[in-house]
Design a protein around this motif. Structure first.
Motif, mmCIF file in Angstrom:
data_model
loop_
_atom_site.group_PDB
_atom_site.id
_atom_site.type_symbol
_atom_site.label_atom_id
_atom_site.label_comp_id
_atom_site.label_asym_id
_atom_site.label_seq_id
_atom_site.Cartn_x
_atom_site.Cartn_y
_atom_site.Cartn_z
ATOM 1 N N ARG A 50 0.879 -1.168 0.000
ATOM 2 C CA ARG A 50 0.000 0.000 0.000
ATOM 3 C C ARG A 50 0.909 1.207 0.000
ATOM 4 N NH1 ARG A 50 -4.635 0.027 4.517
ATOM 5 N NH2 ARG A 50 -5.062 2.055 3.605
ATOM 6 N N LEU A 52 1.196 5.155 0.274
ATOM 7 C CA LEU A 52 0.430 6.294 0.756
ATOM 8 C C LEU A 52 1.263 7.563 0.737
ATOM 9 C CD1 LEU A 52 -2.215 7.162 2.531
ATOM 10 C CD2 LEU A 52 -0.573 7.091 4.393
ATOM 11 N N TYR A 165 4.004 -1.614 3.283
ATOM 12 C CA TYR A 165 3.539 -0.228 3.274
ATOM 13 C C TYR A 165 4.661 0.686 2.815
ATOM 14 C CZ TYR A 165 -0.398 -1.846 6.072
ATOM 15 O OH TYR A 165 -1.516 -2.504 6.498
ATOM 16 N N GLU A 187 -2.681 6.039 -2.792
ATOM 17 C CA GLU A 187 -3.630 6.714 -1.908
ATOM 18 C C GLU A 187 -2.981 7.962 -1.308
ATOM 19 O OE1 GLU A 187 -4.689 4.116 1.357
ATOM 20 O OE2 GLU A 187 -3.409 2.535 0.634
ATOM 21 N N LEU A 189 -3.269 10.742 2.085
ATOM 22 C CA LEU A 189 -3.814 11.133 3.381
ATOM 23 C C LEU A 189 -3.490 12.619 3.520
ATOM 24 C CD1 LEU A 189 -4.988 10.159 6.165
ATOM 25 C CD2 LEU A 189 -2.624 9.932 6.913
ATOM 26 N N ARG A 221 -6.423 7.437 -4.703
ATOM 27 C CA ARG A 221 -7.582 7.376 -3.815
ATOM 28 C C ARG A 221 -7.388 8.239 -2.577
ATOM 29 N NH1 ARG A 221 -11.225 3.284 -4.974
ATOM 30 N NH2 ARG A 221 -10.655 2.356 -6.962
ATOM 31 N N THR A 223 -7.580 8.318 0.989
ATOM 32 C CA THR A 223 -7.704 7.484 2.184
ATOM 33 C C THR A 223 -8.424 8.252 3.269
ATOM 34 O OG1 THR A 223 -5.747 6.257 1.656
ATOM 35 C CG2 THR A 223 -6.361 6.321 3.963
ATOM 36 N N ARG A 251 -14.707 9.747 5.408
ATOM 37 C CA ARG A 251 -13.276 9.786 5.100
ATOM 38 C C ARG A 251 -12.519 10.698 6.068
ATOM 39 N NH1 ARG A 251 -13.370 5.663 2.644
ATOM 40 N NH2 ARG A 251 -11.444 5.562 3.778
ATOM 41 N N PHE A 292 -6.316 3.033 9.698
ATOM 42 C CA PHE A 292 -5.634 2.938 8.408
ATOM 43 C C PHE A 292 -5.295 1.485 8.045
ATOM 44 C CE2 PHE A 292 -1.567 2.836 6.077
ATOM 45 C CZ PHE A 292 -2.009 3.389 4.891
ATOM 46 N N ALA A 297 -8.235 0.423 3.605
ATOM 47 C CA ALA A 297 -8.784 1.630 2.989
ATOM 48 C C ALA A 297 -8.494 1.724 1.497
ATOM 49 C CB ALA A 297 -8.228 2.858 3.690
ATOM 50 N N LYS A 298 -7.373 1.148 1.104
ATOM 51 C CA LYS A 298 -7.007 1.261 -0.304
ATOM 52 C C LYS A 298 -8.119 0.750 -1.213
ATOM 53 C CE LYS A 298 -3.782 -0.646 -3.594
ATOM 54 N NZ LYS A 298 -2.569 -1.403 -3.764
ATOM 55 N N ALA A 301 -11.503 3.154 -0.368
ATOM 56 C CA ALA A 301 -11.432 4.614 -0.466
ATOM 57 C C ALA A 301 -11.846 5.065 -1.864
ATOM 58 C CB ALA A 301 -10.014 5.089 -0.164
#
Ligand code: ADP
Ligand code: MG
Length: 316
Positions: A50, A52, A165, A187, A189, A221, A223, A251, A292, A297-298, A301
């Motif tokens: 993932r 982020l 991650y 994603e 944040l 996306r 997140t 969200r 998270f 969430a991936k 989202a």
């Protein structure tokens, strides 16, 4: 039109995730839920990290604090994490007490091997540091004839496979470096400081993400949005969170309270979990990580472009 291998529904395949080859057999999935069912969530998850990006074009909204503590907290839970600093201020390395002999600059501009640049900083946590040289990389990128927003993804992408991650700390701008960060990320944040101007910042970010989404054809996306510097005693903070909730609904993450320990930890070269494990800061970041990590969430989202379009529709 093709047929979904799981639910049998008819659809036209548009995205890479909708196709998988298992052995000799080609399988088709109309949506991610079906892919997960068809391949098993674990198989799907292990496919790639993932990735982020922690982004807000405004400075001082808690990006680095969030990126560092999020990455460190996930690593403490036993997941393999790579933390990448894409800000020439180099605050990630400073916060964790490491200096990379080679930095992201060397990966980008000189094509250095990622393995030679990565610094193991804690158990399960590796870092790619940055420093002032990265500003030169921005100039170098701007001079490229083509693919100037893809260099980071091309150089770093394959090396991220060994991680679960990848957390990218972005600088406060929408520079080419950040476009590269977004290209690498799946994603985003967005930490937003609980003051009015920060709300304007969110709108800017959403608009820009929409543009990037459109131009790059790469769907990022959202997140979530995390309110930072929250002080429940002030009306400003309460209103900020209310406004954000109105815009971002589910969200919106729970706020990170203003907490002196969070500001002190970096000067001790420690994460909040090392420096003050019982502080509000540690508690708030634990909650953020719970949500998270657990929520996958991936896969749920919404694409940033959709959120941005909805916001625009509501006159945000
Ligand atoms: P950015 O990366 O967005 O510029 P930082 O994470 O560096 O923001 O935060 C800016 C400053 O505020 C830093 O000195 C940091 O230690 C401090 N800080 C961040 N979050 C908090 C918080 N929740 N409470 C108190 N201080 C914070
Ligand atoms: Mg920062």
């Amino acid at each position: 039109m093709v047929e979904c291998s799981v639910c049998g529904g008819r659809f036209s395949a548009q995205f890479a995730y909708q196709v998988a080859v298992v052995g000799q057999e080609k399988r088709l999935f109309c949506q991610l839920e079906c892919r997960k069912k068809g391949l098993g969530v674990e198989a799907f998850r292990s496919r790639r990290a993932r990735r982020l990006a922690v982004l807000n074009q405004k400075g001082g909204t808690g990006k680095t604090t969030t990126a560092v503590n999020l990455a460190a907290g996930i690593a403490e839970r036993g997941h393999e994490v790579l933390l990448v600093d894409t800000d020439a201020q180099g605050n990630v390395g400073t916060s964790l007490g490491v200096v990379g002999e080679k930095t992201l600059y060397h990966v980008l501009v000189e094509g250095a091997q990622v393995e030679d640049v990565v610094v193991p900083v804690r158990s399960h946590l590796d870092v790619i540091c940055s420093d002032r040289m990265l500003a030169t990389a921005e100039v170098w990128l701007a001079r490229l004839d083509s693919g100037r927003d893809r260099v980071l993804a091309e150089r770093l992408g394959p090396a991220t496979r060994k991680y679960q991650y990848v957390v990218i700390d972005c600088g406060p701008s929408l520079s080419l470096l950040n476009q590269n960060a977004l290209r690498l990320a799946d994603e985003v944040l967005i930490p937003v400081s609980c003051d009015y101007l920060a709300l304007v910042g969110v709108k800017q970010v959403m608009r820009t993400l929409k543009d990037i989404d459109k131009h790059l054809g790469h769907s990022v996306r959202l997140t979530g949005v995390v309110p930072t510097f929250y002080d429940g005693r002030t009306k400003l903070s309460q209103e900020a969170v209310e406004t954000l909730r109105g815009h971002f609904k589910e969200r919106l993450f729970d706020p990170i309270r203003r907490n002196t320990k969070l500001a002190e930890a970096p000067s001790h070269r420690q994460t909040i979990f090392e420096y003050a494990p019982d502080s509000h800061g540690a508690e708030d970041y634990h909650k953020l990580i719970d949500r998270f990590v657990d929520q996958l969430a991936k896969y749920t989202a919404p694409p940033v472009a959709r959120v941005a379009a909805e916001l625009a529709g509501r006159g945000a």
